[in-house]
Enzyme design. Sequence first.
Site, PDB file in Angstrom:
ATOM      1  N   GLU A 183       0.812  -1.224   0.000  1.00 24.89           N
ATOM      2  CA  GLU A 183       0.000   0.000   0.000  1.00 24.89           C
ATOM      3  C   GLU A 183       0.850   1.281   0.000  1.00 24.89           C
ATOM      4  O   GLU A 183       0.802   2.077   0.938  1.00 24.89           O
ATOM      5  CB  GLU A 183      -0.959   0.007   1.197  1.00 24.89           C
ATOM      6  CG  GLU A 183      -1.980  -1.107   1.144  1.00 24.89           C
ATOM      7  CD  GLU A 183      -2.995  -1.056   2.296  1.00 24.89           C
ATOM      8  OE1 GLU A 183      -2.773  -0.315   3.264  1.00 24.89           O
ATOM      9  OE2 GLU A 183      -4.012  -1.775   2.208  1.00 24.89           O
ATOM     10  N   GLU A 210      -6.206  -8.498   0.342  1.00 24.71           N
ATOM     11  CA  GLU A 210      -6.557  -8.472   1.764  1.00 24.71           C
ATOM     12  C   GLU A 210      -8.040  -8.156   1.871  1.00 24.71           C
ATOM     13  O   GLU A 210      -8.548  -7.319   1.128  1.00 24.71           O
ATOM     14  CB  GLU A 210      -5.827  -7.337   2.504  1.00 24.71           C
ATOM     15  CG  GLU A 210      -4.335  -7.444   2.504  1.00 24.71           C
ATOM     16  CD  GLU A 210      -3.679  -6.276   3.245  1.00 24.71           C
ATOM     17  OE1 GLU A 210      -4.388  -5.452   3.858  1.00 24.71           O
ATOM     18  OE2 GLU A 210      -2.446  -6.194   3.189  1.00 24.71           O
TER      19      GLU A 210
HETATM   20  C1  GLA Z   1      -3.768  -2.569   5.547  1.00 23.45           C
HETATM   21  C2  GLA Z   1      -2.453  -3.311   5.521  1.00 23.45           C
HETATM   22  C3  GLA Z   1      -2.432  -4.570   6.332  1.00 23.45           C
HETATM   23  C4  GLA Z   1      -3.168  -4.376   7.643  1.00 23.45           C
HETATM   24  C5  GLA Z   1      -4.579  -3.948   7.335  1.00 23.45           C
HETATM   25  C6  GLA Z   1      -5.439  -3.827   8.569  1.00 23.45           C
HETATM   26  O1  GLA Z   1      -4.572  -2.803   4.483  1.00 23.45           O
HETATM   27  O2  GLA Z   1      -2.049  -3.614   4.203  1.00 23.45           O
HETATM   28  O3  GLA Z   1      -1.090  -4.927   6.572  1.00 23.45           O
HETATM   29  O4  GLA Z   1      -2.516  -3.421   8.399  1.00 23.45           O
HETATM   30  O5  GLA Z   1      -4.548  -2.697   6.712  1.00 23.45           O
HETATM   31  O6  GLA Z   1      -6.771  -3.533   8.250  1.00 23.45           O
END
Ligand code: GLA
Length: 680
Positions: free
Chosen positions: A164, A313
């Site tokens: 990210e 995710e």
């Molecule tokens: C982000 C990160 C993850 C985690 C999530 C928690 O998307 O990429 O590593 O921290 O948030 O919601």
Amino acid sequence: MRSVFPLGDNETESDGHAMNESTRLHLGAAYYPEHWPEARWPEDLRLMREAHMTVVRMGEFAWSTMEPEPGAVRLDWLDRAVDLAAKAGLVAVLGTPTAAPPAWLSTPEVLAVDDKGRPVQFGNRCHYCVHSPELHAATRRIVGAMAERFGPNPDVVGWQIDNEFNRVCYCDRCRAEFQRFLKRKFGTLDDLNAHWSTAYWSQTYSDWKQIPIPIGGHNPGLMLEFKRFVTASYRAFQKLQIDLLRPKLRPGVWITHNFMKWFDGYDHYAMSEDLDLASWDWYVGSGHHDYLNDGAAHDLVRGFKQRNFWIMETQPGSVNWRDVNNALNRGEARVMAWHAVAHGADAIAYWQWRSALGGQEQYHGTLVDQSGRPRPFYDEAKELGDDFAKVRDLLAGSTIHCDTALLHSYDSCWSIRGQKHHKEFDYIWHLLGYYRPVAARNVGVDIVSAEAPVDGYALVVAPALVLLSEERAARLAGFVKGGGHLVLTVRTGMKDDYNALLPARQPGGLTEAAGVEVEECYALRNPVPVAGPWLKGTSTTWAERLRVLDTGQTEILVRFGACNGWLDDQPAITVHPYGKGRVYYVGACLDAAAQQILIDHIVADAGVEPVPATPDGIEARKRTATDGREIFIVINHEREEKQVTLPWAARDHLTDRDVQGTLSLRPYGVAVLTKADGKG
Ligand code: GLA
Ligand code: ZN
């Protein structure tokens, strides 16, 4: 590596990587073996496999375990984890750990600087300056070592670069890089000064070194170029890592980055050019999922590479970073997963597998709790895994084809967010105002870059395309001439590629095609009435007074009612034939009910057919198999049982039953159908 655990009834014995792993439907989770004693790993992997998971995502953020001190690279543990996962029947996706530079690397040369000039504190993530040579050197070492070690590994099917990307660094080095970027782009300061109208407020630059990084509101030209610079910066850092990995990877192994929905920190189309696969991290956060909005995010990410994508995710239950971190309802994550698949996701990976005992995310939802035992949610994931196994072969390689495209442009978004003119006018809000009514009718939409070719679509919607270069205008005009239907909306065609006003009225280079021009635009405090023969409603936020140019052919569909005097009885929405096609100009921001009527009219006019129409709250989407067979995914997004009338007899591959006429869907129920007369 052969599985040592029994496979489910519907799963075929295979060593996984023999198939094309990016197009095979996967279920998995993010797992951080470095958080746990090695003796525990087999149990975690066994539980994953028991939930019918097929992929495990590891490695991201593990830099301090991979390289406890500079140069002391230790990857044996990860090798053992990948190997154990393979023995459990799971393929691995590895993340490069660069989002978490360890303490020893978080020196003043590496730490980013915030907009107040302070170095970012160590202990969170993404704390690096993306231009730091020390960071680059350390990245070469760790990613190079990972590439060497795992590139040839047959159980590693894909890679995620960093995590990210999001930070903006305001250090002197980044400022100097920005100045170099501008010099490369403009060549001379005279050119830059002209494009940015710097005579205004005496902003004229006589030396590249005078140019700042914008903080808050600034010259619109400079603000836009800074976004392009941030894009180029992350793209270069991503490329540095891709170039280390690529030569070492087996054919078919993909590289991705996990993006964040509508995050506008950089141009995701440019970032995606160097990637093989787009993926994104889908969090509801607080509240519950809204499929009409979330569908747009999936379609956006599918558009980054114009191919299927991964959900890298998503939340198992709750997150930990909102004001109220409520859990999803029982069954909600399951429909969310199917919804993503229906929009082109080929994998759902939960974040994260197990709650770490320490660290900032102790309270985040997981599948396995702090005690090491499955949480209640685990069973829902298992049910999903079981369903995925039933349709894995059916869905393998299937893709999505749409007749409607919605154009999305980061530069128009940046331009509008930099000068909103009405605090409630947001580019994405406006775009979703066009997406939702189309999606509500089960009409498939490709959200694509405003730079993408659009020939072949029946309908193209270009919301608030404020930056309208000559090339964009020519491409869209050509599309209409060839028979396409084009919808232009408020704020279209006002600016050039440098964020300067065009010396012409809106919609700039599309005026002839639209058959109208915009005489004036109005930010609205109160809703303004609008009416036409088949539509009555209000315009909120924004209104544009149109003047008909092609009086013989432009049809006025809707007019403004009495309001501020300037808009009273003036044209608000028009349609104009151009070549073999038609151009709608929508100079109003309609309320939701009126917008649905308008969109229904436009979709029917363009001859676009829905994937079977369904009652409200039920979604139907289509994926097309490699052999041309149509696969329909029908989803009940509501918590009550619903009935859908099917126009054809079908086979439901989840229940393995034939369906005639009426399909009953339980609360949060899903069906995966093929037509009974198909080959299925
Ligand atoms: C982000 C990160 C993850 C985690 C999530 C928690 O998307 O990429 O590593 O921290 O948030 O919601
Ligand atoms: Zn910097």
